[in-house]
Design a protein around this motif. Structure first.
Motif, short mmCIF file in Angstrom:
data_model
loop_
_atom_site.label_atom_id
_atom_site.label_comp_id
_atom_site.label_asym_id
_atom_site.label_seq_id
_atom_site.Cartn_x
_atom_site.Cartn_y
_atom_site.Cartn_z
N ALA A 170 0.83 -1.21 0.00
CA ALA A 170 0.00 0.00 0.00
C ALA A 170 0.86 1.25 0.00
N ILE A 171 1.97 1.23 0.73
CA ILE A 171 2.87 2.37 0.76
C ILE A 171 3.50 2.58 -0.62
N ALA A 172 3.98 1.49 -1.23
CA ALA A 172 4.58 1.60 -2.55
C ALA A 172 3.59 2.14 -3.57
N ARG A 173 2.33 1.69 -3.50
CA ARG A 173 1.31 2.16 -4.43
C ARG A 173 1.08 3.67 -4.25
N ALA A 174 1.08 4.14 -3.01
CA ALA A 174 0.87 5.57 -2.76
C ALA A 174 2.03 6.42 -3.25
N LEU A 175 3.23 5.84 -3.29
CA LEU A 175 4.42 6.61 -3.65
C LEU A 175 4.77 6.59 -5.13
N ILE A 176 4.28 5.59 -5.86
CA ILE A 176 4.81 5.31 -7.18
C ILE A 176 4.66 6.47 -8.15
N ASP A 177 3.64 7.28 -8.02
CA ASP A 177 3.41 8.36 -8.99
C ASP A 177 3.89 9.72 -8.47
N ARG A 178 4.80 9.68 -7.47
CA ARG A 178 5.39 10.91 -6.96
C ARG A 178 4.32 11.98 -6.69
N PRO A 179 3.44 11.76 -5.71
CA PRO A 179 2.37 12.73 -5.43
C PRO A 179 2.93 14.03 -4.87
N GLU A 180 2.17 15.10 -5.00
CA GLU A 180 2.57 16.38 -4.40
C GLU A 180 2.41 16.34 -2.89
N ILE A 181 1.46 15.53 -2.42
CA ILE A 181 1.23 15.33 -0.99
C ILE A 181 1.13 13.84 -0.73
N LEU A 182 1.76 13.37 0.35
CA LEU A 182 1.59 12.00 0.80
C LEU A 182 0.98 12.02 2.19
N LEU A 183 -0.14 11.31 2.35
CA LEU A 183 -0.80 11.14 3.64
C LEU A 183 -0.67 9.68 4.03
N ALA A 184 -0.09 9.41 5.21
CA ALA A 184 0.14 8.03 5.63
C ALA A 184 -0.44 7.82 7.02
N ASP A 185 -1.40 6.90 7.12
CA ASP A 185 -2.09 6.62 8.38
C ASP A 185 -1.45 5.39 9.04
N GLU A 186 -0.65 5.63 10.08
CA GLU A 186 0.07 4.57 10.80
C GLU A 186 0.82 3.67 9.82
N LEU A 204 11.34 10.32 3.71
CA LEU A 204 12.24 11.47 3.70
C LEU A 204 12.83 11.70 2.31
N GLU A 205 13.14 10.61 1.61
CA GLU A 205 13.66 10.75 0.26
C GLU A 205 12.61 11.36 -0.66
N LEU A 206 11.38 10.90 -0.55
CA LEU A 206 10.31 11.47 -1.35
C LEU A 206 10.14 12.95 -1.03
N ASN A 207 10.23 13.29 0.25
CA ASN A 207 10.14 14.68 0.66
C ASN A 207 11.29 15.50 0.06
N ARG A 208 12.49 14.91 0.04
CA ARG A 208 13.64 15.60 -0.54
C ARG A 208 13.40 15.92 -2.01
N LEU A 209 12.62 15.07 -2.69
CA LEU A 209 12.30 15.29 -4.09
C LEU A 209 11.14 16.27 -4.29
N GLY A 210 10.54 16.75 -3.16
CA GLY A 210 9.55 17.81 -3.27
C GLY A 210 8.16 17.52 -2.78
N THR A 211 7.89 16.29 -2.32
CA THR A 211 6.54 15.94 -1.87
C THR A 211 6.33 16.36 -0.42
N ALA A 212 5.19 16.98 -0.13
CA ALA A 212 4.81 17.27 1.26
C ALA A 212 4.31 15.98 1.89
N VAL A 213 4.76 15.70 3.11
CA VAL A 213 4.46 14.43 3.77
C VAL A 213 3.78 14.68 5.10
N VAL A 214 2.68 13.94 5.34
CA VAL A 214 1.99 13.93 6.63
C VAL A 214 1.90 12.48 7.10
N ILE A 215 2.56 12.17 8.21
CA ILE A 215 2.54 10.81 8.75
C ILE A 215 1.77 10.82 10.06
N ALA A 216 0.64 10.14 10.09
CA ALA A 216 -0.13 9.97 11.32
C ALA A 216 0.42 8.76 12.06
#
Length: 242
Positions: A170-186, A204-216
């Motif tokens: 599920a994490i890989a699926r959410a990341l694969i298209d380099r979203p502008e925002i990533l929301l991760a629930d636990e 953190l790597e995805l964030n370094r590439l420009g994605t805003a990240v919210v980790i619950a």
């Protein structure tokens, strides 16, 4: 898609410096209730800056998942203003919402994998839906699955996977298209500490590439690894510590 090889290790990983400019998402005096019940969220006012990294935490039942759903535009507030990518979500036509949501990757606690698709096919699904040719993304999918420790499970169906493996799909699926925002629930709730650190490095790597990240998360040890913004939700109200 990823533009380069993911780094396999980090020393004291840190979020990228937040960018200036209009926020990706703006909340102003937002409240939400279901039916005639009490408000679950009350008077939320904050911005989600472009390229930012933050943890969302708080006790069980505080409303973290509900807040993520508001950020994902799958819920609308009962009062207040939410602007996503500069648009008031209450005025966006329903048929335009799916296109806007494609700019947001989300990892649900219940994974939402399709049991008739392989691990590879589940991760590639967002790209297939967008009409991309497989040759343009196949290597990225394989690389990402290796990164999350599923390189040997590419052709396995979800019913065969463990809970932790499903979570990583599920994490890989959410990341694969380099979203502008990533929301991760636990996102590290079903994995061991070494894999949790590896997944944090990926975020953190995805964030370094420009994605805003919210980790619950409830995992204080995970949060202590990064000097990042903390959004603490208690009794429906939000406190933010930069």
């Amino acid at each position: 898609m990823f533009t380069g090889r993911l780094r396999s290790s980090f020393t004291r990983p840190r979020p990228r410096t937040r960018q200036t400019g209009p926020p990706l998402i703006h909340f102003e005096n937002v409240g939400l209730r279901y039916g005639m019940g009490p408000e679950i969220l009350r008077d939320l006012t904050f911005d989600l800056p472009k390229g930012s990294f933050q943890f969302l935490t708080g006790p069980s039942g505080a409303g973290k998942t509900t807040l993520l759903r508001l950020l994902f535009m799958s819920l609308q507030p009962t009062r207040g203003l939410i602007k996503s990518f500069g648009r008031d979500i209450t005025s966006i036509p329903r048929n335009e919402l799916p296109m806007l949501r494609r700019r947001v990757g989300i990892v649900f606690q219940d994974f939402r994998l399709l049991d008739h698709l392989t691990t590879y096919e589940n991760v590639a699904l967002p790209l297939r839906v967008r009409g991309k040719a497989e040759q343009t993304y196949k290597q990225d999918v394989i690389e990402l699955l290796k990164w999350v420790g599923l390189g040997e499970r590419i052709n396995v169906l979800p019913p065969v996977l463990s809970g932790g493996e499903k979570q990583r799909v599920a994490i890989a699926r959410a990341l694969i298209d380099r979203p502008e925002i990533l929301l991760a629930d636990e996102p590290t709730g079903n994995v061991d500490p070494p894999m949790a650190r590896r997944l944090l490095s990926l975020f953190l790597e995805l964030n370094r590439l420009g994605t805003a990240v919210v980790i619950a998360t409830h995992d204080l040890a995970l949060m202590d690894q990064v000097d990042a913004r903390r959004m603490i939700l208690t009794d429906g109200r939000l406190d933010i510590y930069e």
